[in-house]
Write a protein that holds these residues in place. Structure first.
Motif, PDB file in Angstrom:
ATOM      1  N   ALA A  52       0.865  -1.214   0.041  1.00 48.63           N
ATOM      2  CA  ALA A  52      -0.229  -0.015  -0.135  1.00 48.63           C
ATOM      3  C   ALA A  52       1.041   1.425  -0.080  1.00 48.63           C
ATOM      4  O   ALA A  52       0.554   2.257  -0.546  1.00 48.63           O
ATOM      5  N   ILE A  53       2.054   0.801   0.641  1.00 51.95           N
ATOM      6  CA  ILE A  53       2.851   2.347   0.774  1.00 51.95           C
ATOM      7  C   ILE A  53       3.793   2.421  -0.624  1.00 51.95           C
ATOM      8  O   ILE A  53       4.115   3.478  -1.227  1.00 51.95           O
ATOM      9  N   LEU A  54       4.230   1.343  -0.934  1.00 53.21           N
ATOM     10  CA  LEU A  54       5.066   1.110  -2.409  1.00 53.21           C
ATOM     11  C   LEU A  54       4.412   1.822  -3.738  1.00 53.21           C
ATOM     12  O   LEU A  54       5.106   2.235  -4.398  1.00 53.21           O
ATOM     13  N   ALA A  55       3.245   1.068  -3.710  1.00 60.91           N
ATOM     14  CA  ALA A  55       2.479   1.150  -4.978  1.00 60.91           C
ATOM     15  C   ALA A  55       2.583   2.899  -5.733  1.00 60.91           C
ATOM     16  O   ALA A  55       3.262   3.243  -6.667  1.00 60.91           O
ATOM     17  N   PRO A  56       2.197   3.993  -4.644  1.00 61.40           N
ATOM     18  CA  PRO A  56       2.070   5.168  -5.189  1.00 61.40           C
ATOM     19  C   PRO A  56       3.295   5.632  -4.964  1.00 61.40           C
ATOM     20  O   PRO A  56       3.715   6.531  -5.887  1.00 61.40           O
ATOM     21  N   ALA A  57       4.422   5.051  -4.214  1.00 64.55           N
ATOM     22  CA  ALA A  57       5.633   5.756  -4.210  1.00 64.55           C
ATOM     23  C   ALA A  57       6.399   5.447  -5.678  1.00 64.55           C
ATOM     24  O   ALA A  57       7.281   6.422  -6.267  1.00 64.55           O
ATOM     25  N   VAL A  58       6.261   4.278  -6.186  1.00 64.51           N
ATOM     26  CA  VAL A  58       6.852   3.778  -7.512  1.00 64.51           C
ATOM     27  C   VAL A  58       6.164   4.537  -8.550  1.00 64.51           C
ATOM     28  O   VAL A  58       6.876   4.977  -9.524  1.00 64.51           O
ATOM     29  N   ARG A  59       4.689   4.803  -8.335  1.00 61.91           N
ATOM     30  CA  ARG A  59       4.236   5.604  -9.201  1.00 61.91           C
ATOM     31  C   ARG A  59       4.721   6.977  -9.528  1.00 61.91           C
ATOM     32  O   ARG A  59       4.819   7.672 -10.784  1.00 61.91           O
ATOM     33  N   GLN A  60       5.308   7.656  -8.331  1.00 67.15           N
ATOM     34  CA  GLN A  60       5.660   8.987  -8.534  1.00 67.15           C
ATOM     35  C   GLN A  60       7.354   8.894  -8.902  1.00 67.15           C
ATOM     36  O   GLN A  60       7.795  10.044  -9.013  1.00 67.15           O
TER      37      GLN A  60
ATOM     38  N   PHE B 164      14.102   8.435  -3.050  1.00 69.77           N
ATOM     39  CA  PHE B 164      13.494   6.975  -3.276  1.00 69.77           C
ATOM     40  C   PHE B 164      14.284   5.667  -2.599  1.00 69.77           C
ATOM     41  O   PHE B 164      13.933   4.704  -2.736  1.00 69.77           O
ATOM     42  N   SER B 191      -3.844  -5.372  -2.531  1.00 62.79           N
ATOM     43  CA  SER B 191      -3.595  -4.205  -1.691  1.00 62.79           C
ATOM     44  C   SER B 191      -2.712  -3.173  -2.564  1.00 62.79           C
ATOM     45  O   SER B 191      -3.126  -2.002  -2.488  1.00 62.79           O
ATOM     46  N   SER B 195      -4.324   0.578  -3.617  1.00 61.71           N
ATOM     47  CA  SER B 195      -3.681   1.853  -3.002  1.00 61.71           C
ATOM     48  C   SER B 195      -3.274   2.524  -4.389  1.00 61.71           C
ATOM     49  O   SER B 195      -3.292   3.849  -4.206  1.00 61.71           O
ATOM     50  N   LEU B 196      -2.852   2.083  -5.257  1.00 65.44           N
ATOM     51  CA  LEU B 196      -2.754   2.710  -6.862  1.00 65.44           C
ATOM     52  C   LEU B 196      -3.650   3.477  -7.297  1.00 65.44           C
ATOM     53  O   LEU B 196      -3.726   4.604  -7.413  1.00 65.44           O
ATOM     54  N   PHE B 199      -4.606   6.362  -4.864  1.00 65.94           N
ATOM     55  CA  PHE B 199      -3.784   7.396  -5.057  1.00 65.94           C
ATOM     56  C   PHE B 199      -4.142   8.211  -6.446  1.00 65.94           C
ATOM     57  O   PHE B 199      -4.228   9.453  -6.483  1.00 65.94           O
ATOM     58  N   SER B 212      -6.447  -0.053   1.577  1.00 65.46           N
ATOM     59  CA  SER B 212      -5.564  -0.994   0.758  1.00 65.46           C
ATOM     60  C   SER B 212      -5.235  -2.280   1.407  1.00 65.46           C
ATOM     61  O   SER B 212      -5.528  -3.525   0.853  1.00 65.46           O
TER      62      SER B 212
END
Lengths: 104, 228
Positions: A52-60, B164, B191, B195-196, B199, B212
């Motif tokens: 849940a934390i990773l997906a948006p971070a990778v998207r950005q 990153f 999840s 989440s994506l 977002f 998520s």
């Protein structure tokens, strides 16, 4: 200027809050541990949180971030070596632009 | 395996994440120096809180007068995944006294929880958690000191490029999870997808984690039901 006693109190409150999240989850789990079917669910929780934390971070992430991510994933998948994977990823993040500049 | 042996095993197993912890400690030391926090307070914070995400969140608010409630709330929000990590260890910490288990949980970190859930042989999980946590604690304190002391030597541009590093370290943990899991990875995938989507549609950040995770749990329960 930050007041000294206030700073110390703030740090202590921060420590308490973080500890309560660590211990609180464990205490919460103890309350439901007798429900056998919940065990596999409890064990997937950290993975769900990471995703849940990773997906948006990778998207950005930038192109360089994604290159670092691919390198880390490749090394981890083939060797399980966290130290090598992290080190390579950091090298890409820190010096990737210079390396790409030399290549192109 | 005894508590001491497991503790030593945990400390040795932490070497991979020791490096990434050191990096985050360096960054925290640098950030604390640039935020004008005295060195002893930065070290005290690292020792007492021992959480990169919580400490970075607090730095965002670190100016006089200190907004205690805002800091506490943001620390609680970024630390909320610890609740899930703690819950995942419910069946892992053996028959030690309640006080001892609660004391050692102060050393709980993301990689330690991941590694404990991957352990498949007879290791004392509380000892492993303690050894792993103590090793990372040493890394965290040493690197905070180093980052603060040598803050003036590093260029801001290089620091920015390490934004990153957090997701990257989390990826290493996720791969360990996926490869070590006897279960299907489908709930984790769900999840991530939920989440994506949240977002992308601009849902408030604080809702993304719980929703998520809940989606992953529902899928896990459904899979459990259909398999059972």
């Amino acid at each position: 200027m930050v007041d000294q006693s206030m700073a110390i109190m703030t740090i202590i409150v921060m420590a308490l809050v973080v500890y309560l999240t660590r211990a609180g989850g464990y205490l919460l789990g103890l309350q439901v541990r007798h429900i056998g079917t919940l065990r596999p669910v409890l064990e997937i929780l950290p993975g769900c949180a990471f995703m849940a934390i990773l997906a948006p971070a990778v998207r950005q992430g930038s192109l360089l971030d994604l290159v670092a991510l691919v390198c880390v994933t490749g090394i981890m998948w083939t060797t399980d070596n966290v130290a090598v994977a992290s080190a390579l990823g950091l090298v890409v993040l820190l010096f990737g632009e210079e390396i790409l500049g030399l290549i192109t | 395996m005894s508590f001491q042996q497991s503790m030593w095993l945990g400390a040795r197993a932490s070497i991979g994440f020791w490096i990434s912890t050191f990096l985050f400690g360096l960054l925290f030391g640098l950030a604390a120096a640039s935020a004008g926090i005295e060195q002893w307070k930065a070290l005290f914070m690292s020792a007492a809180v021992f959480s990169a995400s919580a400490q970075f969140a607090a730095l965002e608010f670190w100016e006089a007068p200190l907004p205690l409630a805002s800091i506490a709330l943001s620390v609680a929000l970024v630390s909320s995944r610890n609740i899930l990590l703690g819950m995942s260890l419910t069946h892992q910490l053996g028959d030690y006294s309640f006080v001892r288990r609660m004391t050692h949980l102060a050393l709980l970190t993301d990689p330690a929880a991941v590694m404990i859930l991957r352990l498949q042989y007879n290791v004392d999980r509380l000892g492993y958690l303690t050894g792993y946590g103590l090793a990372l604690f040493v890394s965290w304190i040493c690197s905070t000191w180093t980052g603060y002391t040598f803050a003036h030597l590093l260029a801001d541009a290089k620091i920015d490029s390490l934004d990153f590093a957090g997701p990257m370290v989390m990826t290493t943990m996720m791969i360990l999870f996926v490869k070590g899991s006897k279960r299907r990875s489908f709930p984790w995938l769900i999840s991530g997808i939920v989440s994506l989507i949240m977002f992308e549609v601009g849902m408030p950040a604080y809702t993304i984690l719980p929703v998520s995770v809940a989606a992953g749990v529902v899928v896990s329960l459904r899979l459990g039901t259909s398999n059972g």
